[in-house]
Every structure is written in structure tokens, then in C-alpha cells.
Design a protein around this motif. Structure first.
Motif, PDB file in Angstrom:
ATOM      1  N   ALA A   1      43.422  35.267  49.180  1.00  0.00           N
ATOM      2  CA  ALA A   1      42.531  34.286  48.553  1.00  0.00           C
ATOM      3  C   ALA A   1      42.060  34.827  47.211  1.00  0.00           C
ATOM      4  CB  ALA A   1      41.345  33.994  49.457  1.00  0.00           C
ATOM      5  N   THR A   2      41.945  33.930  46.248  1.00  0.00           N
ATOM      6  CA  THR A   2      41.492  34.286  44.909  1.00  0.00           C
ATOM      7  C   THR A   2      40.301  33.412  44.522  1.00  0.00           C
ATOM      8  OG1 THR A   2      42.877  32.661  43.774  1.00  0.00           O
ATOM      9  CG2 THR A   2      43.874  34.815  44.242  1.00  0.00           C
ATOM     10  N   MET A   3      39.613  33.823  43.477  1.00  0.00           N
ATOM     11  CA  MET A   3      38.459  33.053  43.003  1.00  0.00           C
ATOM     12  C   MET A   3      38.873  31.898  42.095  1.00  0.00           C
ATOM     13  SD  MET A   3      35.124  34.492  41.045  1.00  0.00           S
ATOM     14  CE  MET A   3      34.039  33.436  40.120  1.00  0.00           C
ATOM     15  N   THR A   4      39.934  32.094  41.331  1.00  0.00           N
ATOM     16  CA  THR A   4      40.345  31.073  40.357  1.00  0.00           C
ATOM     17  C   THR A   4      41.821  30.727  40.518  1.00  0.00           C
ATOM     18  OG1 THR A   4      41.013  32.658  38.655  1.00  0.00           O
ATOM     19  CG2 THR A   4      38.680  31.980  38.676  1.00  0.00           C
ATOM     20  N   SER A   5      42.179  29.560  40.009  1.00  0.00           N
ATOM     21  CA  SER A   5      43.586  29.162  40.058  1.00  0.00           C
ATOM     22  C   SER A   5      44.429  30.042  39.133  1.00  0.00           C
ATOM     23  CB  SER A   5      43.745  27.686  39.713  1.00  0.00           C
ATOM     24  OG  SER A   5      43.154  27.402  38.471  1.00  0.00           O
ATOM     25  N   ASP A   6      43.852  30.533  38.040  1.00  0.00           N
ATOM     26  CA  ASP A   6      44.587  31.454  37.164  1.00  0.00           C
ATOM     27  C   ASP A   6      44.948  32.737  37.909  1.00  0.00           C
ATOM     28  OD1 ASP A   6      44.489  29.709  35.051  1.00  0.00           O
ATOM     29  OD2 ASP A   6      42.863  30.745  34.000  1.00  0.00           O
ATOM     30  N   LYS A   7      44.012  33.266  38.686  1.00  0.00           N
ATOM     31  CA  LYS A   7      44.278  34.482  39.466  1.00  0.00           C
ATOM     32  C   LYS A   7      45.288  34.174  40.570  1.00  0.00           C
ATOM     33  CE  LYS A   7      42.749  38.027  39.015  1.00  0.00           C
ATOM     34  NZ  LYS A   7      43.244  39.230  38.318  1.00  0.00           N
ATOM     35  N   GLU A   8      45.192  32.992  41.154  1.00  0.00           N
ATOM     36  CA  GLU A   8      46.164  32.575  42.177  1.00  0.00           C
ATOM     37  C   GLU A   8      47.576  32.593  41.596  1.00  0.00           C
ATOM     38  OE1 GLU A   8      47.146  28.650  44.951  1.00  0.00           O
ATOM     39  OE2 GLU A   8      45.448  28.609  43.581  1.00  0.00           O
ATOM     40  N   GLU A   9      47.750  32.034  40.388  1.00  0.00           N
ATOM     41  CA  GLU A   9      49.056  32.030  39.732  1.00  0.00           C
ATOM     42  C   GLU A   9      49.526  33.457  39.449  1.00  0.00           C
ATOM     43  OE1 GLU A   9      48.947  29.540  36.252  1.00  0.00           O
ATOM     44  OE2 GLU A   9      48.141  27.842  37.394  1.00  0.00           O
ATOM     45  N   GLU A  10      48.623  34.310  38.977  1.00  0.00           N
ATOM     46  CA  GLU A  10      48.974  35.703  38.686  1.00  0.00           C
ATOM     47  C   GLU A  10      49.435  36.429  39.952  1.00  0.00           C
ATOM     48  OE1 GLU A  10      46.798  39.866  37.331  1.00  0.00           O
ATOM     49  OE2 GLU A  10      45.746  37.966  36.991  1.00  0.00           O
TER      50      GLU A  10
END
Length: 135
Positions: A104-113
């Protein structure tokens, strides 16, 4: 700890919450693989915290309604809420990759990374943005 990080109050760590990801597993995953673990009824730094290694104690010693509560500060009626809310489930040495249920990530940008890194390393894993898991 995440709350303290969100306020920038951890001197040794100043990268904020966005850099942090949750590696998600379950008690069932850990126990089915016969990994060594302990869990606590509160913050490990507290002298009154107790440690357990028998899963039969899990339902009895963890304050599940408090775990699900959004607000968990101490109150006059219950001055031990914060300690209990910081209960931990600790696995000895490491959690093997195949025990992960997802990330799980905090942001969609981190999810993509994270997805990009996993793809580059041939480690397909479910990744999801869970903003509500952060402050």
C-alpha cells in the motif's frame, strides 16, 4: 510513529509519509509458513506491555475496537489507549516475499513508482494507493 513522522518530529527521518510504503501480510500467512513471531498488547517500549506467541491469545489481548478507531488518544476514562493502540505483531528475522499479500502507498504517484520497480525486478505484487492509511 507514522503520526510523529507526519508532523516532521523524527529528527533522523525527514522524508515525510509519501516515501513510506506498507508491506501487507496476514497472521494466517505468517503462521501457515511456521515463521517465528511474537505480538504485544501495546507499545513495546512500555514496561507494562506483555508479549505473546500463542495465536489463541490474539483475540483476547488485542483491543480490536480501538484498532479500528480513527481517534485513539488517551482519555480520563481510559488513560492507556495510546499504549494499547501501538500493539505490534513482529516476525523474527524476515517475512519472505511470497508471504506478502500486497503493498500500500500513500499516493498514486508512489503506487506507479512501486509498480515500475516491481516490474523491473520481476516481482509481480498487488499495489494499491490507500491514502486513508496515512495521516
Amino acid at each position: 510513529m507514522l503520526y510523529v513522522i507526519s508532523k516532521g518530529s523524527v529528527e533522523q527521518y525527514q522524508d515525510g509519509q509519501d516515501s513510506l510504503i506498507y508491506l501487507v501480510t496476514s497472521v494466517d500467512q505468517i503462521s501457515s509458513k511456521r515463521l517465528d513471531f511474537v505480538f504485544t498488547d501495546g507499545n513495546c517500549a512500555s514496561e507494562i506491555t506483555e508479549y505473546f506467541d500463542n495465536l489463541e491469545s490474539l483475540e483476547r489481548v488485542i483491543d480490536w475496537p480501538l484498532m479500528e478507531s480513527r481517534h485513539w488518544h488517551n482519555t480520563a476514562e481510559d488513560p492507556d489507549r495510546m499504549r494499547r493502540r501501538m500493539a505490534e505483531f513482529l516476525v523474527h528475522r524476515e517475512v519472505p516475499w511470497h508471504c506478502l499479500l500486497g503493498i500500500a502507498t500513500m499516493t498514486s504517484d508512489k503506487e506507479e513508482e512501486v509498480n515500475r520497480i516491481l516490474e523491473e525486478n520481476d516481482k509481480p505484487t498487488y499495489v494499491v494507493c490507500r491514502r486513508d492509511w496515512y495521516y
